[in-house]
Structure formats: C-alpha cells, structure tokens
Design an enzyme around this catalytic site. Structure first.
Site, PDB file in Angstrom:
ATOM      1  N   LEU A  37       5.078   3.759  -4.010  1.00 33.64           N
ATOM      2  CA  LEU A  37       5.576   3.197  -5.261  1.00 33.64           C
ATOM      3  C   LEU A  37       4.599   2.141  -5.785  1.00 33.64           C
ATOM      4  CD1 LEU A  37       8.110   3.457  -7.043  1.00 33.64           C
ATOM      5  CD2 LEU A  37       8.969   1.399  -5.924  1.00 33.64           C
ATOM      6  N   ARG A  78      22.877  13.845 -24.413  1.00 36.62           N
ATOM      7  CA  ARG A  78      23.220  14.547 -25.645  1.00 36.62           C
ATOM      8  C   ARG A  78      24.662  14.208 -25.994  1.00 36.62           C
ATOM      9  NH1 ARG A  78      24.405  20.889 -25.901  1.00 36.62           N
ATOM     10  NH2 ARG A  78      24.285  21.205 -28.145  1.00 36.62           N
ATOM     11  N   GLU A  85      14.876  18.633 -12.600  1.00 37.03           N
ATOM     12  CA  GLU A  85      13.553  18.575 -11.992  1.00 37.03           C
ATOM     13  C   GLU A  85      13.136  19.950 -11.498  1.00 37.03           C
ATOM     14  OE1 GLU A  85      12.824  14.533  -9.951  1.00 37.03           O
ATOM     15  OE2 GLU A  85      14.906  15.039  -9.533  1.00 37.03           O
ATOM     16  N   ASP A 128      21.034  10.199  -4.704  1.00 39.09           N
ATOM     17  CA  ASP A 128      19.642   9.972  -5.097  1.00 39.09           C
ATOM     18  C   ASP A 128      19.508   9.582  -6.569  1.00 39.09           C
ATOM     19  OD1 ASP A 128      16.877   9.859  -4.747  1.00 39.09           O
ATOM     20  OD2 ASP A 128      16.609  11.948  -5.334  1.00 39.09           O
ATOM     21  N   HIS A 151      20.964   6.275 -11.541  1.00 40.17           N
ATOM     22  CA  HIS A 151      20.331   6.474 -12.850  1.00 40.17           C
ATOM     23  C   HIS A 151      21.314   7.004 -13.906  1.00 40.17           C
ATOM     24  CE1 HIS A 151      16.880   5.782 -10.523  1.00 40.17           C
ATOM     25  NE2 HIS A 151      16.527   7.020 -10.255  1.00 40.17           N
ATOM     26  N   THR A 160       0.830  -1.200   0.000  1.00 43.67           N
ATOM     27  CA  THR A 160       0.000   0.000   0.000  1.00 43.67           C
ATOM     28  C   THR A 160       0.870   1.259   0.000  1.00 43.67           C
ATOM     29  OG1 THR A 160      -0.114  -0.070   2.410  1.00 43.67           O
ATOM     30  CG2 THR A 160      -1.907  -1.124   1.206  1.00 43.67           C
ATOM     31  N   GLY A 161       2.161   1.076  -0.224  1.00 38.28           N
ATOM     32  CA  GLY A 161       3.077   2.227  -0.246  1.00 38.28           C
ATOM     33  C   GLY A 161       2.923   3.043  -1.522  1.00 38.28           C
ATOM     34  N   GLY A 177      14.425   0.935 -17.212  1.00 36.88           N
ATOM     35  CA  GLY A 177      13.150   0.570 -17.829  1.00 36.88           C
ATOM     36  C   GLY A 177      12.555   1.694 -18.656  1.00 36.88           C
ATOM     37  N   LYS A 178      13.201   2.850 -18.646  1.00 36.79           N
ATOM     38  CA  LYS A 178      12.715   3.963 -19.471  1.00 36.79           C
ATOM     39  C   LYS A 178      12.913   3.602 -20.936  1.00 36.79           C
ATOM     40  CE  LYS A 178      12.246   7.383 -16.261  1.00 36.79           C
ATOM     41  NZ  LYS A 178      11.050   8.195 -16.082  1.00 36.79           N
TER      42      LYS A 178
END
Ligand SMILES: *[C@@H]1O[C@H](CO)[C@@H](O)[C@H](O)[C@H]1NC(C)=O
Ligand SMILES: *[C@@H]1O[C@H](CO)[C@@H](O)[C@H](O)[C@H]1NC(C)=O
Ligand SMILES: *[C@@H]1O[C@H](CO)[C@@H](O)[C@H](O)[C@H]1NC(C)=O
Ligand SMILES: *[C@@H]1O[C@H](CO)[C@@H](O)[C@H](O)[C@H]1NC(C)=O
Length: 787
Positions: free
Chosen positions: A36, A369, A242, A261, A266, A33-34, A206-207
């Site tokens: 994510l 790029r 962001e 982070d 990533h 139920t979190g 997964g992008k």
C-alpha cells in the site's frame, strides 16, 4: 543528517520569509515498504508535502518497518525515486522537488519499544536544534491489524507529542471481522488513544465521485429535495465489479470474503452518503457523522432472503494450493454477493438498495445508480418529439466511481431530470464523450460532469487527515453500527452454499438476480445449487424387508429408482455435511441407466459440486464405444449435471494409445488416485449390479484375486473373454454404503438361485460383498423379485 538539517533550516528560512512557521509535523509511516505504501501512501505524502510545505508547516517523514535499515532502507528509497510530480512541473523542477522530499525522509527500524523511545528523542532533539515547535505527529499504520495494539502501546508510552501538538493515528481496514472483534479492537485502541486521535480510513471516501455525493446533493437541493425519497426513487444500485480474482491472496480472502472485504465498508459508506439527511453544514464533522449513523441505525435486520452469494470456480483450487489444503477441503467463502438492504425510515422505507460486488466478473467498474420511478406515459414517439425533451426516457443519476466503459469518474444526470450545478470549479461538464451506452441509453441522454483533474483516493485521504476532517473517516460508533447490521447476515451466508460461477464473460446470466417478495433470488436456476430436499414425492411406499441377511427395498421399477435416488441424495448430503465431500462409485451395465436419467432430471437439490464420481468397473474399449461405462455415464448423467470436471474419475483403460495393457499399470494408477482422494479408500457409496452368473462389478466367478486378493484395482476377463478393469471386492468392502441394484424379470432366476445357494463367493462373487464399516442394501424391483 547534516544535509537534512540544512534543508530543514532552509525550509524554515523560506517559511519565515513567506509565512510564519506554524510548527513541525512528523509523519511516521509504519509499513513503509509494504504494498500500500508503495502504490499509494508515499505518493500521497509527497503530494501533501508539495501542497502544504509552502503554507507554514515544516515536515519530516519517517518510514518505519520491522527490518533493520540495512535490509529495508534501499527498498524504501527505490519506492521514493519513482514518485510522480504534478503534471505541470518541468523535469528539473520535479527532480528538485523529489530531492527535497528525499532529504526529509528516512527509514527507521520500528520493531521494539526502545525504537519508539529513540524516535521520540530524535524528534525532540531536532526541534531544539532547529528551534522549531512541534505542531503534530501523524502515525500511519499500514500494517496488519494484529500489530495495532503493540504499536498503539508504544506510541502512547513514549511517542506522544508534547502537549499543544496533535496526535493522529491512522488505521487501515480490516477493522475487525464481525461486531464482536471490531468492538474488541476498538476497546483495545481506546486504552491508548482518544476517539478524536483515531483516523480509520475507508479509501472509498477519498474517491472523487464518492466525495462529491454529498456536496452535489446539497448544491442541487432545489431539484433533488422533492424527489430524493421513496415517493420518487425506484431503487438504488451500489455496485463494485472486479475482473481480478484473488489468486495469491487467498489466505486473506478465506478469512474475509467479499462482504467483509468491500461491502461492509466501502459500499456501506456509499450507501450512507446517498441515503443520509443532508446535515446543516457539510464541514461539521459531528453533523455529518451523526447523519450517517442515523442511516446505519435504521437498516432493517437482514434475513436469509437478503442475499445471493457466489464463488468463482477456480477459487477452491487456489485455496487448496495456496493454503496447502487436502483435496477434500471445501469452503463456503463468498467471492460474489448481492445484498438487498432496506432502510426503515420516513425517507426510504420500501425502496431497495442493492449492494453488490464480486471477483472474476465480466468487467471492472464501480458506480451508484439512483433510478427514478417512471410514471409518465408518452403517446408521441421519440422521433416526433422536440429534440432535448426526453421526459419519457428512464430517469436516473449515476455516480460513476471509476473504470467501466466510461473510464473516468463522473456524475451523470438524465436530461429529463435537471441540469446539475457543482459547488466548486473542480468539476466540469465532460467533453469528448465516448460513443457508448450506459444502461441502455446513449450518453447524449445525460448531463455528464467529471473532475477537472483526476487524483487518487489516498492523496485526498492524507490531505484530509492532515487538515483533521474527521467526517471523511470512520468513527468507532459508525463502524460498530455497520457491523451490527452486517454480522447477522454474515452468519446467514456463511452457512449457505455459494453458487459456483466460471468467471469473466462465461458467467453469462448465472449471477443475475431478481428482487422477489422482499428478498433476492438468482434469476436462473443452477444445477449446482443445494436447495435441500423440500419437494420429495413418495407416492408409493416401498417394501422394506431383508434379503440374504441384508436390508432390501422393493417396489415397482420406477418407484424403486426414485427411492434409490433419494437415498443417494440423503447419503450425499450427510457425507458433505460430515466431510465436505461425497465419493460415489458407479457401475456400468443397463440397470443404472434409469437411475442416471432420474438423477439428471431432478438434480437441483443434489450437492453435485461436492460429489466425486468414480467407476466400479470399465470395459477395455474407447470412450466413444457404446459399451464404454464412462461413455454411458457421460451421456446420461454428466451432460446434465454440473459436477466439477476435476471431481470426475474415469478408469484409465486407455493409456499410451492402447487399451488395458498390463504394463501401462492403469489399474495401479487408479488405485493411487483413489487413495489420494478418498479417505481410507472408503467410498461413501458404491452402486453395484448383479450378473446372471452371480458376478458383480467386473469380478467374475472364479476370479480369485478380485475376490480375496490385495490389489485394490485389477484387470479382469469376462467369460466371453472381454477385457475389463474393476475395483476388487476388498476395496468395495471398505465402503460405507453399498447398494446392489437389481431390475427386471431377467434377473429373477439368479435371484432365486442365490437365495437358496450356499454363500460361496468363489462361485457367486456377489456373496463376497460384505462392507466392513458400512451396510449393504438390496434395491430390487418386483419383477426381479417376483417375476
Ligand atoms: C531497535 O531496537 C532494537 C532492540 O531494542 C535494537 O537492537 C535496534 O538497534 C533498534 N534499531 C534502531 C534503528 O535503533
Ligand atoms: C499511556 O501512556 C501513559 C503515559 O506514559 C501511561 O500512564 C498509561 O498507563 C498508558 N496507557 C496504557 C493503557 O498503557
Ligand atoms: C461550516 O463549518 C465550517 C467549519 O466549521 C465553517 O468554517 C463554515 O463557516 C460553516 N458553514 C456554514 C454555512 O455554516
Ligand atoms: C480412517 O480410518 C481411521 C481408523 O479406522 C479413522 O479413525 C478415520 O476417521 C478414517 N478416516 C476417514 C477419512 O474416514
């Protein structure tokens, strides 16, 4: 239960009709139920079910959590009710699919070892009852890392699938905090699982665009192989910007910061996808992971020039509020970083890879790029050139990961390079291109390809877990290699002082940076920056002696001001080092103006952002009045240096639209403010002047309560009957360092007088200045001293 069995039976039956049943897969989502789970994981599991249930496996989905069912079951089903069906399904069909999925899903408490035992028992019983074989168990741990070890222990002890069936345990970042903690976590897990059982997700893998980098490179080898190297590539930018800040997430963010982070994971994964050798076979996990590891192992060790760092301005306030920190709490946590990464191998040596990310920036976007060197000189102007032939325009390949002005995932290739091909029909040439520019070029300069269908990263990750594509995940070896590179850099930046930026559009050029001498530096200077005291110039040594039993520094006025400014800076740095903050109280009058001007000119090395400015005294006049002490400080100092406005503490002489009315209690208010901000009400530094009648601050001869009284801040009256507010001498005497600045021949007489007078504070208040914990230093120029 009955209904569920019925559906299972039915599915089993259908499966038997279509294909043979390949066995049953139990999916256990811990943290059901979190956030994510709510945003992505259940949808990913639903998509998995839709894609795979007809291909031979049967499924059950166990949502697990610490709460008992009566507390969490409804929460979980509220999430499931909102699942989306594939775009082409009719409402009826969608309702049916969701209904099927709901019947296979249930919530269970997974808080104790016993709960794992009973899950195991139930799965086994169901298998017997339904006559199914177990194909595998997938545990998705969407829980904080501190819970990993207990869960792992329970899974290992009682919840392993029978032999022949697979076990897959999925972990979400953070995978440690640095090299040592990542290693610890990895060795904890290794006690319970084989490396091949562990799936560490990095959702960037997964992008759609990121996933496509390697296949794209392979498919276009003919064009890329000759130019994908240091001979032709100018630089590679890997960017994740962001606009959000981290409000309400500071307890996590304070521990991590932007590098841990998103950059260590990533952006580093993206870097390896760009820079790695293309393995013999993109589907052979070992080859792919090995090629990535080769890149990680070739990263040049970073040094103190490798990064520029920043922190958005309101971060500090958010941390103080959310984590209930004191007002003097400061933090170096980075919310922005630009890092220069160098790869020391044949292919890439000397080519800058710039990895950058931040919160509270001007736009939300993510891209890679690859910019190629430009060695064509075009004589003929663009308009006279054959249309479509654009060898003179910048050449680049952009892997647009998402958002930004373009708004969709895409791969863009400069028309001057080549027309790309795609390995599958899942990407197509984009139509209806928006009339925008990217990096200064119209989109018509590019071939642009986009996915036929957009889908979210987690659906792709879950499908990859299900089909065991290990190379789409982060192995222990690669994880540790990445931390091995990043940990020393974190050590360096955590010591540094991040540049404070206002956030959003207001950032202007503040975060632009340059590549200089193998390092990065900000493109524009920032008044807030602490760059140390490197370039002190001290051409005329001051005379150090004593005056009235205290230290005295003397010199010509200009050099004296210079010396005082240096001493202030030294004290400021020491205070910030000691307590994170520097509390400085300034006087009015004419003598300090030169000091303010000096401080505002050479301010780059001064820790202004950690400095609180207070007033020693103030006249009861409006702030715009030329007599206003604060007005003068503002004009001569504050307009030139960037002290955070919450650190500026003018005296509240103007309250309720009137000046210094006793009943408005402005003095008490200021005393309260001081005791709230300044530890023990002990200023780090107070700068005083000396009046010709021996007054200091606005404590005039005969002002008993200012000299001995217990009011820390009080209203006073000058001999000329002007009203003032002033710190009392007892408050001033709590300071760690008091400087009395005396300038000009006009002060010679009073200096001569008091040097011979008896020490009577009532007659000459300056004698009452005796800082108890600290020291008093006279700064006197030659004119005042010698006339
Ligand atoms: C989980 O375990 C606890 C204690 O062992 C037990 O009280 C609880 O009923 C169990 N929950 C379920 C759903 O079995
Ligand atoms: C894992 O489970 C097995 C089988 O129950 C047990 O023998 C082993 O000690 C467990 N490993 C750890 C580290 O607890
Ligand atoms: C690549 O590996 C996959 C999975 O092992 C295999 O099915 C495929 O045939 C291989 N492709 C080539 C070109 O070797
Ligand atoms: C306040 O005074 C006490 C006792 O003298 C001392 O131990 C403490 O460190 C002081 N606190 C600050 C913030 O200066």
């Amino acid at each position: 239960m009955l209904l569920k069995s019925l559906v299972l039976l039915l599915l089993g039956y259908i499966s038997v009709l279509c294909t043979e049943n390949k066995g049953h897969v139990s999916v256990v989502l811990l943290g059901a139920t979190g956030n994510l789970a709510k945003k992505y994981l259940w949808q990913g599991l639903f998509n998995l079910y839709l894609n795979e249930a007809s291909k031979g496996h049967s499924f059950s989905f166990h949502g697990g959590g610490l709460l008992p069912p009566e507390k969490a079951e409804n929460l979980m089903f509220d999430i499931l009710k909102l699942l989306n069906c594939p775009g082409d399904s009719t409402p009826d069909r969608c309702a049916l699919l969701k209904d099927q999925f709901l019947k296979l899903s249930h919530y269970r408490q997974m808080a104790t070892a016993e709960n794992y035992t009973s899950l195991d028992r139930e799965i086994k019983n169901t298998m017997i009852e339904e006559g199914l074989n177990e194909a595998g168990r997938l545990f998705y741990l969407s829980v904080p890392p501190f819970a990993y070890t207990d869960i792992a222990r329970n899974i290992n002890a009682t919840c392993r699938p029978p032999s022949g069936a697979w076990l897959r345990v999925v972990l979400e970042k953070p995978f440690g905090h640095d090299y040592a903690s990542a290693k610890q976590l990895a060795s904890d897990l290794k006690m319970f699982f084989q490396e091949e059982d562990i799936y560490r997700t990095d959702h960037y893998l997964g992008k759609q665009t990121v996933e496509q980098i390697l296949p794209f490179r392979r498919k276009n080898r003919k064009h890329l192989d000759p130019i994908w190297n240091r001979g032709y590539v100018e630089r590679v930018e890997i960017v994740l910007k962001e606009t959000d800040d981290v409000k309400e997430r500071t307890s996590f963010y304070e521990e991590y910061g932007v590098i841990r982070d998103v950059i260590q994971n990533h952006l580093t994964e993206v870097l390896t996808s760009v820079a790695m050798e293309i393995p013999l076979n993109n589907s052979q996990s070992f080859d792919v992971l090995r090629a990535k590891l080769d890149v990680l192992d070739s990263l040049r060790r970073p040094d103190h020039n490798s990064a520029v760092i920043g922190q958005y301005q309101s971060y500090l306030t958010q941390v103080r509020e959310e984590l209930e920190k004191k007002p003097n709490f400061f933090t170096n946590t980075q919310t922005f970083a630009g890092v220069l990464v160098q790869i020391d191998n044949m292919g890439w040596e000397g080519i800058p890879f710039i990895l950058t990310s931040g919160k509270a920036l001007d736009e939300r976007t993510a891209y890679v790029r690859v910019l190629f060197k430009d060695n064509t000189f075009c004589l003929q102007k663009e308009a006279n050139r054959e249309p479509g032939k654009t060898p003179c325009k910048p050449k680049q390949i952009i892997f647009h990961i998402g958002h930004g002005e373009l708004g969709f995932p895409a791969i863009l290739v400069s028309r001057g390079l080549f027309k790309p091909s795609f390995p599958s029909n899942q990407w197509e040439e984009a139509k209806d291109i928006p009339p925008i520019h990217m990096f200064g070029q119209p989109l018509s300069d590019f071939y642009i390809y986009r996915p036929v269908q957009e889908r979210d990263a987690y659906s792709s990750l879950i499908a990859n877990i299900y089909s065991g594509k290990k190379h789409m995940f982060v192995t222990t070896e690669n994880l540790l290699a990445s931390w091995k590179f990043w940990t020393p850099l974190l050590g360096i930046v955590d010591e540094g002082s991040p540049r404070v930026y206002p956030g959003g559009l207001e950032n202007g050029q503040l975060l632009d940076f340059l590549i200089v001498d193998g390092g990065l530096k900000f493109a524009v200077d920032d008044p807030l920056e602490v760059i140390g005291m490197g370039q002190k110039t001290n051409r005329f040594a001051s005379i150090h002696s004593t005056f009235l039993g205290n230290s005295m520094v003397s010199n010509w006025a200009e050099q004296l001001i210079e010396k005082l400014a240096q001493d202030i800076q030294q004290l400021a740095e020491d205070s910030v080092k000691r307590s994170g903050v520097f509390h400085l109280a300034l006087s009015g009058g004419s003598s300090p103006l030169a000091l303010f001007q000096r401080l505002s000119k050479h301010h780059y090395g001064f820790p202004w952002k950690h400095t609180h400015l207070w007033l020693v005294d103030e006249r009861c006049v409006p702030i715009a009045d030329p007599e206003s002490n604060f007005g003068n400080i503002e004009t001569h100092l504050l307009q030139h240096v960037r002290v955070p406005y919450i650190n500026i503490h003018p005296m509240p002489v103007n309250r309720n639209q009137r000046l210094c009315a006793k009943e408005d209690l402005g003095n008490e208010l200021y005393a309260q403010e001081i005791s709230a901000f300044v530890g023990n009400s002990s200023f780090d530094m107070v700068i005083l002047g000396l009046g010709n009648d021996g007054h200091t601050a606005s404590i005039f001869p005969g002002a008993e309560d200012g000299i001995k009284g217990d009011k820390p801040v009080l209203f006073t009256e000058s001999p000329a009957k002007t009203q003032r507010m002033s710190l009392s001498l007892s408050l001033i005497n709590k300071a760690r360092y008091v400087a009395v600045l005396v300038l000009g021949r006009g002060k010679h007489d009073i200096i001569t007088l008091i040097s011979r007078a008896e020490s009577n504070p009532k007659k000459w208040p300056i004698f009452g200045v005796k800082p108890i914990p600290g020291k008093l230093v006279w700064y006197m120029d030659y004119e005042a001293l010698l006339k």
